[in-house]
Design an enzyme around this catalytic site. Structure first.
Site, PDB file in Angstrom:
ATOM      1  N   ASP A 127       0.864  -1.187   0.000  1.00 41.12           N
ATOM      2  CA  ASP A 127       0.000   0.000   0.000  1.00 41.12           C
ATOM      3  C   ASP A 127       0.897   1.232   0.000  1.00 41.12           C
ATOM      4  O   ASP A 127       2.131   1.113   0.028  1.00 41.12           O
ATOM      5  CB  ASP A 127      -0.938   0.004   1.221  1.00 41.12           C
ATOM      6  CG  ASP A 127      -2.263   0.738   0.936  1.00 41.12           C
ATOM      7  OD1 ASP A 127      -2.209   1.927   0.558  1.00 41.12           O
ATOM      8  OD2 ASP A 127      -3.323   0.112   1.071  1.00 41.12           O
ATOM      9  N   TYR A 154     -13.351   7.455 -13.079  1.00 34.17           N
ATOM     10  CA  TYR A 154     -13.381   6.191 -12.333  1.00 34.17           C
ATOM     11  C   TYR A 154     -14.045   5.060 -13.142  1.00 34.17           C
ATOM     12  O   TYR A 154     -13.426   4.015 -13.345  1.00 34.17           O
ATOM     13  CB  TYR A 154     -14.045   6.411 -10.963  1.00 34.17           C
ATOM     14  CG  TYR A 154     -14.100   5.179 -10.103  1.00 34.17           C
ATOM     15  CD1 TYR A 154     -13.010   4.797  -9.328  1.00 34.17           C
ATOM     16  CD2 TYR A 154     -15.249   4.383 -10.058  1.00 34.17           C
ATOM     17  CE1 TYR A 154     -13.062   3.662  -8.521  1.00 34.17           C
ATOM     18  CE2 TYR A 154     -15.300   3.254  -9.255  1.00 34.17           C
ATOM     19  CZ  TYR A 154     -14.215   2.894  -8.490  1.00 34.17           C
ATOM     20  OH  TYR A 154     -14.279   1.765  -7.702  1.00 34.17           O
ATOM     21  N   LYS A 201     -12.221   1.526 -14.734  1.00 32.25           N
ATOM     22  CA  LYS A 201     -12.679   0.165 -14.447  1.00 32.25           C
ATOM     23  C   LYS A 201     -13.148  -0.543 -15.724  1.00 32.25           C
ATOM     24  O   LYS A 201     -13.014  -1.760 -15.849  1.00 32.25           O
ATOM     25  CB  LYS A 201     -13.793   0.195 -13.402  1.00 32.25           C
ATOM     26  CG  LYS A 201     -13.353   0.742 -12.041  1.00 32.25           C
ATOM     27  CD  LYS A 201     -12.317  -0.153 -11.357  1.00 32.25           C
ATOM     28  CE  LYS A 201     -12.051   0.286  -9.923  1.00 32.25           C
ATOM     29  NZ  LYS A 201     -11.064  -0.585  -9.244  1.00 32.25           N
TER      30      LYS A 201
END
Ligand code: NAD
Length: 256
Positions: free
Chosen positions: A32, A151, A155
């Site tokens: 992360d 976004y 995707k």
């Protein structure tokens, strides 16, 4: 036990998937921005290279599965840089480690928004692999007041990359299933702002037929990527499995 690498492991779905796998007795290497075994910024080419370097150091070159959960949902070019280029670099960069693993599997996290309207300029630029052009297309969307399209576009591109890639010699012929999980609304820091806004929540909730089960908690998502990444999954590949209370079934309707 198996060895898994999970990106986005410090929060939300990645964190829940890591816990789920550790409870099953597996070893999980988390990655992360911070707060995980590997710190790397997947928005940048340098950070993506660091992820792969650290993974080599921590594993002696072998991984049994990768779950790419790291993602961003802001109206910024970084959203497509993390969600598309970061995920592709994670999976392509770690594929040689998977090829050396046992019953290797890979999973990425898509979204129900992958079947929402999107910006074809962003999607096409991403699929062409041109990050600079993709950032420019995202910036153009922002300049038109359409930053919200970044976004879903990231995707949508990822879902198309997945179907193209899963069937290639590097993956299918090498015996490495590559799949996606597409959640609807999950209660994580990513959706905190959205869910705090009663107006937005009403619109989002209206698209979900199975309202009775409420918004998913990350723990309710985790078993699905975990199964797709397990040796039990021998034949599912190239699929995006929607875990969205029926929202995608409504959107797709009668189209096959
Ligand atoms: P989250 O914000 O809780 O977790 C995302 C994690 O990704 C964070 O820990 C964050 O630090 C990490 N990340 C962001 N940018 C990064 C970068 N540049 N480099 C490395 N790590 C980075 O969100 P979440 O809801 O758990 O999201 C996980 C995945 O699920 C994302 O891909 C998201 O798009 C997807 N998703 C979420 C929902 C939802 O409703 N929460 C729905 C569909 C899909």
């Amino acid at each position: 036990g198996r060895t898994y690498l999970i990106t986005g492991a410090a929060s939300g779905i990645g964190k829940a998937t890591a816990s789920h796998l550790r409870q099953q007795g597996h070893t999980v290497i988390g990655a992360d921005l911070q707060g995980a075994d590997i710190s790397a910024d997947l928005a940048t080419p340098e950070g993506r290279a660091e992820l792969v370097d650290h993974a080599h150091e921590l594993t002696a070159g072998r991984l049994d599965a990768v779950v790419a959960c790291a993602g961003l949902a802001q109206f910024t070019p970084a959203t497509v840089q993390v969600n598309y280029f970061g995920v592709v670099a994670t999976l392509e960069g770690l594929r040689p480690l998977l090829a050396a693993g046992t019953d290797p599997r890979a999973v990425l996290i898509s979204s129900v928004t992958s079947v929402h309207p999107h910006d074809t300029a962003i999607v096409d630029a991403a699929l062409s692999g041109d990050e600079e052009a993709t950032v420019a297309a995202a910036q153009a969307a922002i300049d038109r007041g359409e930053g919200y399209a970044i976004y879903p576009s990231s995707k949508a591109a990822l879902a198309r990359w997945l179907r193209r890639t899963a069937v290639t010699d590097d993956w299918a012929a090498a015996g490495i299933p590559l799949n996606g999980v597409a959640p609807g609304t999950v209660v994580t820091p990513m959706t905190e702002g959205m869910l705090a806004d009663a107006g937005i929540r009403k619109v989002v909730d209206a698209s979900v037929p199975m309202r009775l089960h409420g918004h998913a908690r990350p723990e309710q998502i985790a078993p699905l990527p975990a199964w797709l990444a397990s040796p039990e999954n021998s034949h599912v590949t190239g699929q995006v499995v929607f875990i969205d209370g029926g929202a995608e079934a409504v959107l797709r309707g009668d189209s096959t």
